[in-house]
Design an enzyme around this catalytic site. Sequence first.
Site: not given
Length: 397
Positions: A80, A111, A145-146, A173
């Site tokens: 995402d 990202d 994740e976001e 990351e």
Amino acid sequence: MRGEWVNDPVVQRFREYLKIPSVHPDIDYGDCVVFLKQQANEIGLPVTVYELVPGKPIVVITWTGLQPKDSSILLNSHMDVVPVYEEYWSHPPFEAVITDDGFLYGRGTQDMKGVGMMHLETIRRLKTAGVRLKRTIHMCFVPDEETGGTDGMRKFSESEVFKKLNVGFCLDESMPSSTDALIAFNGERTSRQIKITCKGVPGHGSLLESNTAGEKLHYIVNKFMTLRAEEKKKLDNGAALGEVTTINLTQTEGGVQINVLPENLSVSFDIRIAPEYDHDAFEKMITRWCKEAGDDVIFEYIVKNPEVKNTKIDGTVPFWNVIKTTVEKMGIVINCATCPGATDARYVRRQGVPAIGLSLMTNTLPLLHAHDERIHVQVYKRGIDIMEKIVLAVANV
């Protein structure tokens, strides 16, 4: 030169992934799953899609090692991306435009679709070359994740499916570096979002009553903002953001009319506790402040993430040791720090698995969540070269 990049299959696969608008809030992961299955098939690796939450697929591509009973290596990334304000972009954010000077524009370049594709291209390259690794590699592509990872890596890491992967180490990351040095993350601050409610004597706004909600609120705000100023001094004196506890007043609520003393006033704070801070002592301090403020002052957690210890970089985690040695042999400096924000690696660490965040993008302006997010093609391809050496090292520990 631009034509050379456009015709490069490594770059084209990256562009194809970037063109999939897996963007919040109305997100559909279907095309990402199709793309990743296609990549797995081309490489010749099995792929499994888990859907622990409807509409939230988790894609796992596995390369079995020569010693499959050994703990495995997890290369994790998320599918995402955050929303865009297209009018502020130089190029459409989901067209993966390459400019004449070699920059690839697109939401997710930094990202973190770029990192996920570095994982894929590394495994493609090694497998095509006939390399065999000691440990099994799992490439994991997770949703959400976001938005906190609750329906993604959190649920996955707590599942029996995850346990069966027998993960011994995870790469996730970090962030791009504007210098020649790489930035690695070995931990994160702990997010605590709290709401404090002060109850007091209501009455007419012309009076000077005692025991008012406003007096109590003033005491609480003063305590938090004083601590904030103390932490900010550490930052001003050169401390890294990840090593500082941040406190921000983000919401106030209450009152019915400007000339009426309110019965209730509340204030909310976003807090990120630094790893070295005693988390239990921090909570006791807030409890004490509420008692000192007066009667009927209570606080509740909106978010209370558990404390998760940083992955050790003192030489006791062999995976970190070989990463550091590998990149330094390539003439690259690597600096490890505490992530100032949050990544999915925190959920992996909760399971007792050491995890390092690493985005292999040097000399790159960090544009995570920003307009005109981009990466230079040469930086991306160099990242694959570095990742290849790192995977060889950690998978053969």
